[in-house]
Design an enzyme around this catalytic site. Structure first.
Site, PDB file in Angstrom:
ATOM      1  CB  SER A  10      16.314 -26.158 -10.529  1.00 24.79           C
ATOM      2  OG  SER A  10      15.498 -27.035 -10.903  1.00 24.79           O
TER       3      SER A  10
ATOM      4  CE1 TYR B 268      12.719  12.264   4.998  1.00 28.58           C
ATOM      5  CE2 TYR B 268      11.415  10.548   6.650  1.00 28.58           C
ATOM      6  CZ  TYR B 268      12.331  11.136   6.701  1.00 28.58           C
ATOM      7  OH  TYR B 268      13.649  10.848   6.884  1.00 28.58           O
TER       8      TYR B 268
ATOM      9  NE  ARG C 226      -7.948  11.473   2.418  1.00 26.65           N
ATOM     10  CZ  ARG C 226      -7.966  12.228   1.458  1.00 26.65           C
ATOM     11  NH1 ARG C 226      -7.296  13.045   1.553  1.00 26.65           N
ATOM     12  NH2 ARG C 226      -9.548  12.227   1.046  1.00 26.65           N
TER      13      ARG C 226
ATOM     14  CG  ASP D 163       0.729   1.561  -5.296  1.00 26.58           C
ATOM     15  OD1 ASP D 163       0.753   1.394  -4.132  1.00 26.58           O
ATOM     16  OD2 ASP D 163       0.714   2.534  -6.061  1.00 26.58           O
TER      17      ASP D 163
ATOM     18  CD  GLN E  24      -0.868   8.605  -8.118  1.00 27.37           C
ATOM     19  OE1 GLN E  24      -1.901   9.132  -8.230  1.00 27.37           O
ATOM     20  NE2 GLN E  24      -0.461   8.231  -8.289  1.00 27.37           N
TER      21      GLN E  24
ATOM     22  CE1 TYR F   9       1.319   9.158  -0.295  1.00 32.60           C
ATOM     23  CE2 TYR F   9      -1.032  10.159  -0.843  1.00 32.60           C
ATOM     24  CZ  TYR F   9      -0.376   9.377  -1.304  1.00 32.60           C
ATOM     25  OH  TYR F   9      -1.428   8.124  -1.258  1.00 32.60           O
TER      26      TYR F   9
ATOM     27  CE1 TYR G 273      -8.291  13.552  -8.836  1.00 28.25           C
ATOM     28  CE2 TYR G 273      -6.817  11.879  -7.515  1.00 28.25           C
ATOM     29  CZ  TYR G 273      -7.486  13.499  -7.445  1.00 28.25           C
ATOM     30  OH  TYR G 273      -7.267  13.610  -6.318  1.00 28.25           O
TER      31      TYR G 273
ATOM     32  CG  ASP H 172      -0.976   5.819 -10.605  1.00 31.61           C
ATOM     33  OD1 ASP H 172      -1.866   6.364 -11.624  1.00 31.61           O
ATOM     34  OD2 ASP H 172      -1.868   5.600  -9.318  1.00 31.61           O
TER      35      ASP H 172
ATOM     36  CE  LYS I 219       2.252   4.519   1.474  1.00 34.30           C
ATOM     37  NZ  LYS I 219       3.078   5.222   2.010  1.00 34.30           N
TER      38      LYS I 219
ATOM     39  CG  ASP J  24      -3.676   3.681  -9.202  1.00 32.93           C
ATOM     40  OD1 ASP J  24      -2.817   2.675  -8.518  1.00 32.93           O
ATOM     41  OD2 ASP J  24      -4.419   4.836  -8.838  1.00 32.93           O
ATOM     42  CG  ASP J  25       0.601   1.479  -9.244  1.00 36.08           C
ATOM     43  OD1 ASP J  25       1.521   2.105  -9.888  1.00 36.08           O
ATOM     44  OD2 ASP J  25      -0.502   1.788  -8.699  1.00 36.08           O
TER      45      ASP J  25
HETATM   46  P1  13P Z   1      12.308 -28.942  -7.525  1.00 34.10           P
HETATM   47  O1  13P Z   1      12.204 -29.864  -8.883  1.00 34.10           O
HETATM   48  O2  13P Z   1      12.414 -27.653  -7.601  1.00 34.10           O
HETATM   49  O3  13P Z   1      13.627 -28.996  -6.489  1.00 34.10           O
HETATM   50  O4  13P Z   1      11.230 -28.797  -6.427  1.00 34.10           O
HETATM   51  C1  13P Z   1      10.778 -29.881  -5.841  1.00 34.10           C
HETATM   52  C2  13P Z   1       9.309 -29.694  -5.505  1.00 34.10           C
HETATM   53  O5  13P Z   1       8.825 -30.860  -5.602  1.00 34.10           O
HETATM   54  C3  13P Z   1       8.922 -28.937  -5.493  1.00 34.10           C
HETATM   55  O6  13P Z   1       7.214 -28.707  -5.009  1.00 34.10           O
HETATM   56  P1  13P Z   2      -2.228   5.296  -5.716  1.00 39.69           P
HETATM   57  O1  13P Z   2      -0.715   5.695  -5.017  1.00 39.69           O
HETATM   58  O2  13P Z   2      -2.204   4.042  -5.875  1.00 39.69           O
HETATM   59  O3  13P Z   2      -2.450   6.285  -6.667  1.00 39.69           O
HETATM   60  O4  13P Z   2      -3.167   5.799  -4.505  1.00 39.69           O
HETATM   61  C1  13P Z   2      -2.819   7.588  -3.953  1.00 39.69           C
HETATM   62  C2  13P Z   2      -4.247   7.431  -2.504  1.00 39.69           C
HETATM   63  O5  13P Z   2      -3.939   8.509  -1.769  1.00 39.69           O
HETATM   64  C3  13P Z   2      -4.797   6.311  -2.317  1.00 39.69           C
HETATM   65  O6  13P Z   2      -5.832   7.073  -1.237  1.00 39.69           O
HETATM   66 MG    MG Z   3      -3.198   7.344  -8.213  1.00 38.50          MG
HETATM   67 MG    MG Z   4      -1.774   2.792  -7.583  1.00 37.29          MG
END
Ligand code: 13P
Ligand code: 13P
Ligand code: MG
Ligand code: MG
Length: 386
Positions: A244, A349, A267, A235, A96, A230, A92, A13, A233, A54-55
């Site tokens: 397969s 924390y 927050r 994120d 960060q 703090y 903002y 971010d 977050k 915001d990341d």
């Molecule tokens: P795979 O081909 O990865 O074995 O997956 C089988 C399938 O049909 C998944 O929906």
């Molecule tokens: P971000 O971690 O996405 O920056 O968000 C922080 C925050 O305090 C949101 O309320």
């Molecule tokens: Mg942010």
């Molecule tokens: Mg973020």
């Protein structure tokens, strides 16, 4: 000699537009320009710039392995550039997540999050890059358990012989900085005791026992534990390889059909439903939430990123979004009360210590035996009635 491919997602971010809701288009353009140059100079085989909230996420393929100084310093420089754009526009929280002044060696403990997976490319290599906003890395515990350990989610655990031996989960204890491997299904119950507490125990990676290959990797750092306060977050991001002998694409996506609860949102201090959304809807608004997750699908071919497909832009996830909105209404009505607000031990924390310090000397020990509930009433009030 086998030339392994590394898929790295490095994210940070570096400024929000508006508040913490999204990344400004000029920042995305700056990151794309840097990525194009890195591909032309052959540092990267391929690259894609994406965002969730915001990341900014740099999704890159290269041959330098995990924790490469070259790749990490490229990401660090790119985040300096996007921070510069954010500063110019007064966005903002510019810069960060960049907790350090200078780059040294790799990004460990410096703020940006990263998930990296090194592998021998299969003839067809489907991968999903998950990007989240307004939550913490433990948010991947529940879906990884569902994908790789729950036959009610992943039919392949029953139907595909290559999956019967199970998967090994690498789990980090973020508080005590140690790790452990759980061999599943044998140690499922032991593992759930820990990963059911996602604020502390986080699945870092999953390996197929039959193929001997790593199938999933997450970004596991907690910003508040690095910074001691703090900042925002984490994120987190996650890479999951599919098909397969690994969960099929639809099995990888299926856990998100239930909008399970994660820590984050406003927050970074609330429980709220994790909402799977298209790239165009990855902009938390209400109460800085609900926390969002996008899923970008790629086929990797000769290291090239063929894609992405915006996998949650599908009506089969409409009901999860609807339920997430209902759950958000329900939780919001608790206001500042737990369990909407995170438990105190989590806030310890982050922001709790400052408030604690301010009123610490006003707490008085209770007398023994405890003061009766009527203490402080005039002595005659109770006596007059009897
Ligand atoms: P795979 O081909 O990865 O074995 O997956 C089988 C399938 O049909 C998944 O929906
Ligand atoms: P971000 O971690 O996405 O920056 O968000 C922080 C925050 O305090 C949101 O309320
Ligand atoms: Mg942010
Ligand atoms: Mg973020």
């Amino acid at each position: 000699m086998i030339l392994l491919i590394t898929l790295s997602i490095i994210k940070a971010d570096t400024g929000g537009f508006v508040g913490h809701s999204a990344v400004h288009p000029d920042m995305m353009a700056a990151a794309r320009h840097a990525m194009d140059r890195a591909v032309r100079s052959e540092l990267l085989i391929d690259g894609h710039v994406a965002s969730c909230g915001d990341d900014v996420s740099l999704i890159m393929t290269h041959r330098y392995g995990a924790d490469s100084q070259l790749i990490h310093s490229f990401a660090w420089d790119t985040f300096q550039t996007t921070t510069g754009v954010a500063r110019e526009l007064g966005l903002y929280g510019a810069g960060q997540d960049l907790l350090s002044d200078a780059f040294s060696g790799n990004l460990r403990g410096m703020g940006p999050g990263y998930a990296e997976l090194e592998f021998d490319e299969r003839p067809s290599e489907p991968v999903v890059c998950f990007l989240a906003d307004k939550t913490e890395p433990g948010a991947w515990n529940y879906p990884l358990y569902k994908m790789f350990a729950d036959p009610f989610n992943t039919a392949g655990l029953v139907i595909d012989a290559k999956m019967h031996a199970g998967f090994v989960f690498e789990v980090y204890d973020l508080f005590e900085e140690k790790w452990i491997c759980f061999d599943c299904p044998a140690e499922l119950y032991d593992m759930l005791m820990y990963i059911g507490a996602p604020a502390r125990y986080v699945v870092h990676g999953v390996r197929s026992k039959t193929l001997g290959e790593t199938a999933a990797a997450t970004s596991t750092q907690r910003l508040s534990l690095i910074a001691g306060r703090y900042v925002g977050k984490d994120d987190p991001v996650m890479i999951v390889r599919a098909q397969s002998g690994l969960p099929a694409l639809g099995e990888v996506l299926e856990p998100f059909a239930f909008p399970f609860t994660v820590g984050g949102c406003m927050r970074g201090s609330h429980h709220a439903p994790f909402m799977p959304v298209s790239v165009g809807h990855a902009h938390p608004a209400r109460f800085d939430g609900p926390p969002r997750v996008v899923a970008l699908g790629f086929q990797i071919h000769d290291g090239r990123l063929v894609g992405p497909r915006d996998l949650f832009a599908d009506p089969s996830f409409d009901e999860a979004r609807h339920q997430a909105n209902l759950a958000m209404d329900y939780l919001r009505r608790h206001g500042p009360f737990e369990p909407h607000r995170l438990p105190l031990e989590d806030l310890e924390y982050t922001t709790m210590p400052q408030i604690q310090a301010r009123i610490a000397d006003r707490w008085t020990p209770l007398p023994s035996p405890p003061v009766p509930a009527t203490a402080g009433r005039p002595a005659s009030a109770g006596a007059a009635k009897s």
